[in-house]
Design an enzyme around this catalytic site. Structure first.
Site, short mmCIF file in Angstrom:
data_model
loop_
_atom_site.label_atom_id
_atom_site.label_comp_id
_atom_site.label_asym_id
_atom_site.label_seq_id
_atom_site.Cartn_x
_atom_site.Cartn_y
_atom_site.Cartn_z
N TYR A 10 45.59 34.46 35.36
CA TYR A 10 47.19 34.02 34.36
C TYR A 10 47.08 34.14 32.92
O TYR A 10 45.71 34.33 32.95
CB TYR A 10 45.84 32.28 34.89
CG TYR A 10 46.52 31.43 33.96
CD1 TYR A 10 48.33 30.29 34.43
CD2 TYR A 10 46.14 30.44 32.99
CE1 TYR A 10 48.90 29.19 33.27
CE2 TYR A 10 46.74 29.90 32.26
CZ TYR A 10 47.80 29.40 33.06
OH TYR A 10 48.83 28.09 31.83
N ASP A 15 38.91 31.40 40.88
CA ASP A 15 39.78 29.94 40.21
C ASP A 15 40.72 29.59 41.37
O ASP A 15 42.06 30.20 42.10
CB ASP A 15 40.96 30.79 39.61
CG ASP A 15 42.04 29.86 38.73
OD1 ASP A 15 42.25 28.35 39.23
OD2 ASP A 15 42.21 29.85 37.55
N LYS A 52 47.66 21.14 38.47
CA LYS A 52 48.39 21.49 39.24
C LYS A 52 48.66 20.72 40.81
O LYS A 52 48.65 19.47 40.72
CB LYS A 52 48.58 22.73 39.73
CG LYS A 52 48.02 24.17 38.21
CD LYS A 52 49.71 23.90 37.73
CE LYS A 52 48.99 24.56 35.88
NZ LYS A 52 48.23 25.12 35.71
N ARG A 93 31.66 10.51 26.69
CA ARG A 93 31.62 11.88 26.66
C ARG A 93 30.85 13.09 27.60
O ARG A 93 31.35 13.64 28.47
CB ARG A 93 31.63 13.02 24.62
CG ARG A 93 31.51 14.41 25.34
CD ARG A 93 31.43 14.93 23.85
NE ARG A 93 30.77 14.40 22.72
CZ ARG A 93 29.73 14.20 22.66
NH1 ARG A 93 28.76 15.23 22.91
NH2 ARG A 93 28.91 13.86 21.46
C1 LIG Z 1 47.55 26.08 34.91
C2 LIG Z 1 46.50 27.37 35.24
C3 LIG Z 1 44.77 27.61 34.65
C4 LIG Z 1 45.32 26.48 33.68
O1 LIG Z 1 45.48 25.82 33.10
P1 LIG Z 1 45.24 24.27 31.83
O2 LIG Z 1 45.00 23.04 33.12
O3 LIG Z 1 47.11 24.52 32.16
O4 LIG Z 1 44.51 24.27 31.14
C5 LIG Z 1 44.57 28.40 34.88
N1 LIG Z 1 44.48 29.18 36.21
C6 LIG Z 1 45.52 28.83 36.58
C7 LIG Z 1 46.24 30.28 37.89
C8 LIG Z 1 46.34 28.14 36.40
O5 LIG Z 1 47.89 27.74 37.01
#
Ligand SMILES: *Cc1c(COP(=O)(O)O)cnc(C)c1O
Length: 390
Positions: free
Chosen positions: A106, A178, A203, A54
């Site tokens: 998001y 982000d 993503k 961890r």
């Molecule tokens: C998908 C996404 C998240 C969250 O990520 P997860 O891996 O699904 O927890 C946060 N910000 C953006 C812009 C996203 O597309």
């Protein structure tokens, strides 16, 4: 820490090599999947950098170094999801602190802010982050964080990272960006003055729709240590197999992104000319309201776009049901093209009036443009349009 030689290399080279030395003992080229929870110590506390997985795991370390290098930062930390990463940024705050965020962040970000952290007495204001006067107005003595997304979902608004970081810093607040939609191949927020870069590795960085993960990258050692404390204390850490999959993905990030961008550019132009389409939202189009800013801030315009199909909610639903190259699914950033309808899916929870006021019309369709052949994409959309308008 990345060394000076590696720092001078281009991102295509760092994507493949940063943090990934061949295994010293065996010469194995790829980072092994270190599937162990614990590590032998030679005496109490006398270990080789790893005690418990961890806290740290060698496969994760390689991924963390790789991501830090891609973002041009010194320190990376990985999490079991993008939300795990975002949660950790909020862990840096205290009750009574105030956060200013974009009004089109998001959905999961909006949810953790309002439905999880408001109950711990954090305050959130959601404003149009393209309106810098509105952002400055929302700032207060207790504002500790400005949360920025760019480009945003699903209307692809582009926010000025440098200007927003300046506003945050005037108030001694952190600016977190982000960077999931753009990826470090197209945009590096730390270069523009951001303090924290946040990612959903699920993503483009993973890139193959086969893993869920998150990451934070920073430049400041003290901030990294604080993040590391919460990473270890909260425990939303990724397993070694997940880290391996993302490392496999980042090697091809530059070539994948080039194709995503080329395809999205061509598809945006095709849609823009199409009589069944009212409007196309893509920062690469000259008609996009922040096209100039996108040109300065990004190296290319990415693989995400949305468009307004000239039809009812039901007709737009038919379009996304009829496509075959585009798979009807949420998420984005994989090699395969995905299609979704915000009004009926990702943003369905927002009351219709509010949704329309935010520009999320019934006919709005969002696509994650994959790396298939562009001609197959346009042919697929054409047959789906025909089916919907029959
Ligand atoms: C998908 C996404 C998240 C969250 O990520 P997860 O891996 O699904 O927890 C946060 N910000 C953006 C812009 C996203 O597309």
């Amino acid at each position: 820490m990345t060394d000076d030689f590696q720092r001078s290399q281009r991102i295509e080279t760092r994507a493949i090599h940063a943090g990934q030395e061949p295994d010293e003992e065996t010469g194995a080229l790829m980072t092994p999947i270190y599937a162990n929870s614990t590590y032998k110590q030679d005496g109490p506390g006398d270990h080789r950098g790893y005690e418990y997985s961890r806290t740290g795991n060698p496969t994760r370390t390689d991924l963390e170094s790789n991501l830090a290098s891609l973002e041009g930062g010194d320190y990376g930390r990985c999490f079991s999801s993008g939300m795990g990463a975002i949660n950790t940024v909020l862990n840096l705050l205290e009750a009574g602190d105030h956060v200013v965020a974009g009004d089109d962040v998001y959905g999961g970000t909006h949810r953790i802010f309002t439905q999880v952290y408001e109950q711990y007495d954090l305050e959130f204001d959601f404003v149009d982050t393209t309106d810098h006067a509105a952002v400055a107005d929302a700032m207060g003595e207790n504002t500790e964080l400005v949360w920025v997304e760019t480009p945003t979902n699903p209307l692809m608004n582009v926010n000025d990272i440098g200007a927003l970081a300046d506003i945050a810093h005037e108030y001694d607040a952190l600016c977190a960006v982000d960077n999931t939609f753009a990826t470090p191949y197209l945009q590096r927020p730390l270069e523009h003055g951001a303090d924290i870069v946040s990612h959903s590795l699920t993503k483009y960085l993973g890139g193959h729709s086969d893993v869920v993960g998150g990451a934070l990258v920073v430049d400041d050692e003290e901030l990294d240590e604080e993040i590391g404390f919460y990473q270890n204390s909260v425990g939303a850490t990724p397993g070694p197999f997940d880290c391996f999959l993302v490392l496999r993905g980042t090697k091809t990030l530059p070539v994948r992104m080039d194709r995503h961008c080329d395809n999205a550019r061509a598809l945006a132009a095709w849609l823009d000319d199409h009589e069944a389409v009212d409007e196309v939202f893509y920062p690469g189009l000259e008609s996009h309201p922040q096209h100039e800013l996108a040109t300065e801030q990004m190296d290319d315009f990415g693989g995400m776009l949305s468009f307004e199909f000239d039809g009812t909610l039901e007709e737009a639903s038919t379009v996304i049901e009829e496509t075959e190259v585009f798979t009807l699914a949420e998420s984005l950033g994989g090699v395969e093209s995905l299609i979704e309808q915000p009004a009926a899916m990702t943003h369905a929870a927002i009351p219709r009036e509010e949704r329309l006021a935010a520009g999320l019309t019934d006919g709005l369709i969002r696509v994650s443009v994959g790396i298939e052949h562009i001609d197959d994409m346009t042919a697929d959309l054409q047959q789906a349009f025909d089916a919907a308008l029959e």
